[in-house]
Design an enzyme around this catalytic site. Sequence first.
Site, short mmCIF file in Angstrom:
data_model
loop_
_atom_site.label_atom_id
_atom_site.label_comp_id
_atom_site.label_asym_id
_atom_site.label_seq_id
_atom_site.Cartn_x
_atom_site.Cartn_y
_atom_site.Cartn_z
N HIS A 139 0.81 -1.21 0.00
CA HIS A 139 0.00 0.00 0.00
C HIS A 139 0.85 1.26 0.00
CE1 HIS A 139 -3.74 -1.94 0.02
NE2 HIS A 139 -3.79 -2.30 1.28
N ARG A 168 28.51 9.80 19.54
CA ARG A 168 28.25 8.48 20.13
C ARG A 168 29.38 7.51 19.83
NH1 ARG A 168 23.56 10.36 17.65
NH2 ARG A 168 21.71 10.52 18.96
N THR A 189 16.65 13.18 25.95
CA THR A 189 15.19 13.18 26.05
C THR A 189 14.55 11.90 25.53
OG1 THR A 189 15.11 14.39 23.95
CG2 THR A 189 14.96 15.67 25.99
N ASP A 233 15.43 8.72 26.05
CA ASP A 233 15.29 7.79 27.17
C ASP A 233 14.53 8.42 28.33
OD1 ASP A 233 16.39 5.51 26.13
OD2 ASP A 233 18.40 5.89 26.87
N CYS A 264 20.51 16.96 24.31
CA CYS A 264 21.01 16.43 23.05
C CYS A 264 20.10 15.36 22.45
CB CYS A 264 22.43 15.87 23.21
SG CYS A 264 22.58 14.55 24.43
#
Length: 756
Positions: A393, A492, A658, A660, A707
Amino acid sequence: MSVAWLSAVSATDVETVGGKAASLGELSSHGLPIPSGFTVTADTYRRFIEGAGIAEELFEAVDVDPEDSRALATAEQRASELIMDAEWPAETRESIRDAFDDLGADPTVAVRSSATAEDLPDASFAGQQETFLNVTREGLLDRIKRCWASLFTQRAIYYRDEQGFGHADVDIAVVVQRMVDAEKSGVLFTSHPSTGAAEMTVEAAWGLGEAVVSGSVSPDHYTYDRTADAVDDVTVSTKKTMCVRDEETGETVERPVPEAKRDERVLSDDELADLRTLGELVEDHYGQPQDVEWAIDDGDIYLLQSRPITTIDEGDDGDERGSDDGSDGTLVDGLGASPGTATGTVRVVGSLDQLDKVTDGDIIVAEMTTPDMVPAMKRAGALVTDEGGMTSHAAIVSRELGVPAVIGCETAMGTLTDDQRVTVDGDRGVVADGTHTPDAETGDGGSSDTGPTAERTAPEQMTATDVKVNVSIPEAAQRAAATGADGVGLLRMEHVVLSTGETPAHYVATHGEEAFVDTLADAIRGVADEFYPRPVRVRTLDAPTDEFRRLAGGEDEPAEHNPMLGYRGIRRSLDDTDAFELQLRAVKKLYEMGYDNLEPMFPLVTDAEDVLGAKAEMERVGIDPDKRPWGVMIETPASALSAAAICQTGLDFVSFGTNDLTQYTLAVDRNNEAVAGRYDELHPSVLELMEDTIETADDHDVATSICGQAASKPAMIRRLVETGISSISVNVDAVRDAQREAKRVEQRLVLESVRE
């Protein structure tokens, strides 16, 4: 009249029974094999919402800006609540149940939405409303309500607005049909879906057709030359999953395809010829090419739905699977599901809550396409998926939107990365390198004893609040630095490790400790050098165990029921101090090379004890925490509530994650689509934790930052700048907007103070 039997309706009854039911009734009346059933009429839906007194509030709730994803989510939730909480009129309830009983002894049925603006010649509305399979008498009324509520999903609201249909002008009927317990099923286009050529396209998989139309499986792909009356091409895919009826519960479930059938061809040439015959009968009846869903049970073919193909472009040459030999820069290949070519920046979307990072012209890369992605697809330059096919779809909608799409690549999620520039060719079905010139500014790329590039200088500060940038991979550093950001708020370390394809323990065992340290240092150095002397915050490893389990050596990782709550972040680092030491040694090595702009940051701390443990490890490897800036992530309610004690450990900053913090505060799994509508970083509880932490940190002269994904949202920027946050760190494409928003807030605060 609450119900109408399919055998008694035709194409002239769209206003009463909706597009899907009208088509099924039309086909049934002409002797085509349609499962028996009835329709709960559109008038029944209208009487229900008006009789319950919810119509006015319902249409007001969904009258929102379709480009505002948060407003769409709120509208969907409120509409569902209004419909699901309303009481059934007794007469209507009994009429529907009586019709169900007339289907025969204890049947199971498919309950399918049939909107009055659906399956039209100029707008298919494909996949906008819900379908429920294997429904029993007990669940029937609930599923009918859910079909009604699906008239107001985010994707349906958005699509209606794009097509110019008023929400109050569209009614919805519901088809109730006997289930076909399909052993194989799929979709066919009676003519080529892009060119209209006399070439039938069929996609087929094992089990129920839900897996094909939803895009959760890469189906077999067949083309049948109707002019030559012969099979033209067969592509047999690896079909990993199938949808079947669970014998115990009766529910539709997804099961692994038996190993012996995964790479087995689904349809024989005879079955393709039979589908060709039925498809031509349908096309001849309607006088235009059709998109037909079908199923085969015990050798018999059933037609489950037919709609006009709305995506034919006479100037297109059709889809073609490209070659991935790499000679032309091809990175991955698949099926060209929507024609056109686009070059842009990759945005890997692993879940619906990541769609906000897709900006105008970006290339969405996802495991599979779903109709929920339509708002982001409208912004995107192109779409690339690992699963699904031309007849899913969302692939249909991508053609309607004019967005190039390459479907069923199988390896795109593992090959393409955020911020990578690619060219998507939806005609040939290939994704190629989109860079036109090599990066001539880099040197040999290896380690050396030279320090930061001396000529790099920090840009002029635009705001009192630092606006920094998140960097996922070192390769994106140059583009990120060019934004004029005040530094890197989040680099990271786990992305560097994951890119090696090995767990830290496996890498060390294979290559040695120094090689691991050098690998980390080289990657971090590339970012530190681009930004020097602007600060770069390097977060130590925070990969959940399920991510490590996919790497070489992953068999030694613990198998956790919920890795997001498990062995990750600082809790793992303090338990496995050998690996933690190597990460810190990489940072120390860069300090010794002159990269004094690095700031170590430790994730997922719970309290001051965790912070002191990290501080002690820094001291153990020779990093002086009194001379080097360092900090921790505030990602749990516990750490936010322990802010005072954490600020007394001697750190220099705290930074909110934010993603987690929101999921742990609201008990909402941010990767679970079923509760995605409840995920809200601007929830008062989340904001209160952050604001209290900022005030506490300010009292202790500790800097604060954010962040997470929410840092890019104007409402979050306004709230935190007003509270006094020291810096915000956003994605590369949001830096300029964040700078402007922060500047506006600061100017307003200054003006208000002057006026006072």
